[in-house]
Design an enzyme around this catalytic site. Structure first.
Site, PDB file in Angstrom:
ATOM      1  N   CYS A 140       3.650  -1.550  -5.735  1.00 24.29           N
ATOM      2  CA  CYS A 140       3.291  -2.943  -5.971  1.00 24.29           C
ATOM      3  C   CYS A 140       1.765  -3.113  -6.033  1.00 24.29           C
ATOM      4  CB  CYS A 140       3.942  -3.849  -4.930  1.00 24.29           C
ATOM      5  SG  CYS A 140       3.913  -5.611  -5.393  1.00 24.29           S
TER       6      CYS A 140
ATOM      7  N   GLU B 178      11.764   0.296  -1.873  1.00 26.01           N
ATOM      8  CA  GLU B 178      12.397   0.070  -0.567  1.00 26.01           C
ATOM      9  C   GLU B 178      13.354  -1.111  -0.580  1.00 26.01           C
ATOM     10  OE1 GLU B 178       8.882  -2.715  -0.442  1.00 26.01           O
ATOM     11  OE2 GLU B 178       9.358  -0.776  -1.353  1.00 26.01           O
TER      12      GLU B 178
ATOM     13  N   HIS C 158       9.538  -2.589  -6.056  1.00 28.36           N
ATOM     14  CA  HIS C 158       9.661  -2.204  -4.656  1.00 28.36           C
ATOM     15  C   HIS C 158      10.853  -1.251  -4.479  1.00 28.36           C
ATOM     16  CE1 HIS C 158       6.786  -5.005  -2.742  1.00 28.36           C
ATOM     17  NE2 HIS C 158       7.036  -5.748  -3.815  1.00 28.36           N
TER      18      HIS C 158
END
Length: 212
Positions: free
Chosen positions: A82, A194, A192
């Site tokens: 990001c 995650e 992202h």
């Protein structure tokens, strides 16, 4: 034991990144750290970020982490996420701030006039939610991830590399934009991982195994 440093410069909750990497890297040491010495001693480095680019650059310097990031990006497997991708470039329109200059190019905002879907509907900024990531070509970080796989995005700005050779993937949102870049030991993504379920975990697992 492989050691993975997640650089903490005070911008965002990094626990979700750490938990995702711990999940795919059992037996490895995963450390969220603001200590340049820990970053220097680690085998692999993750450089996440969220928030405004000027704030991120300021906090990075206040914590004395700029040199640690530059050294890591020059010498070991390095994953930007990001804002951590955007900070690698020369300059950002967000606050008209200089980045780290590791990769040539700029960070630009989605233009309101371009934010139209195929059916003419107005698209919102920030770009938030799941979207397809189209790979520019083979790369070990894409191993086991189908072309066009969906990842989770939250951003109003995106990178525009000066050298098309570093583009590792693109995504369409009003226009096609670069959603991943790669050069030598550096791989960085706008989305992202995650927060991207199985595909994101696969990308992080690939990073743990990647030997650039």
């Amino acid at each position: 034991m492989t050691t993975v440093a997640i650089i903490d410069y005070g911008m965002g909750n990094l626990r979700s990144v750490a938990k995702a990497i711990e999940h795919v890297a059992p037996g490895h040491l995963v450390q969220v750290t603001s200590d340049p010495a820990v970053v220097a001693a680690s085998d692999r480095v993750v450089f996440p970020g969220q928030g405004a680019m000027p704030d991120c650059m300021r906090e990075l310097d206040l914590r004395g982490l700029r040199t640690a990031v530059l050294d890591a990006a020059a010498s070991k497997p390095f994953l930007g996420i990001c804002i951590g991708q955007q900070m690698l470039f020369d300059h950002s329109e967000e606050g008209e701030v200089a980045g780290l200059g590791i990769l040539a190019g700029n960070v630009i905002r989605f233009r309101e006039a371009e934010m139209l879907a195929a059916d003419g509907a107005r698209l919102k900024v920030p770009h938030m939610g799941w979207n397809e990531v189209w790979q520019a070509g083979p790369h070990p970080m894409w191993d086991g991830i189908p072309d066009g796989e969906r990842f989770y995005f939250v951003h109003s700005y995106f990178v525009a590399p000066a050298d098309e050779a570093v583009v590792a993937a693109q995504t369409a949102y009003g226009r096609r934009f670069t959603s991943a870049v790669a050069r030598a030991n550096i791989f960085a993504v706008q989305f992202h991982p995650e927060k991207s379920a199985h595909a994101g975990l696969r990308l992080l697992s690939n990073f743990i195994r990647w030997a650039p």
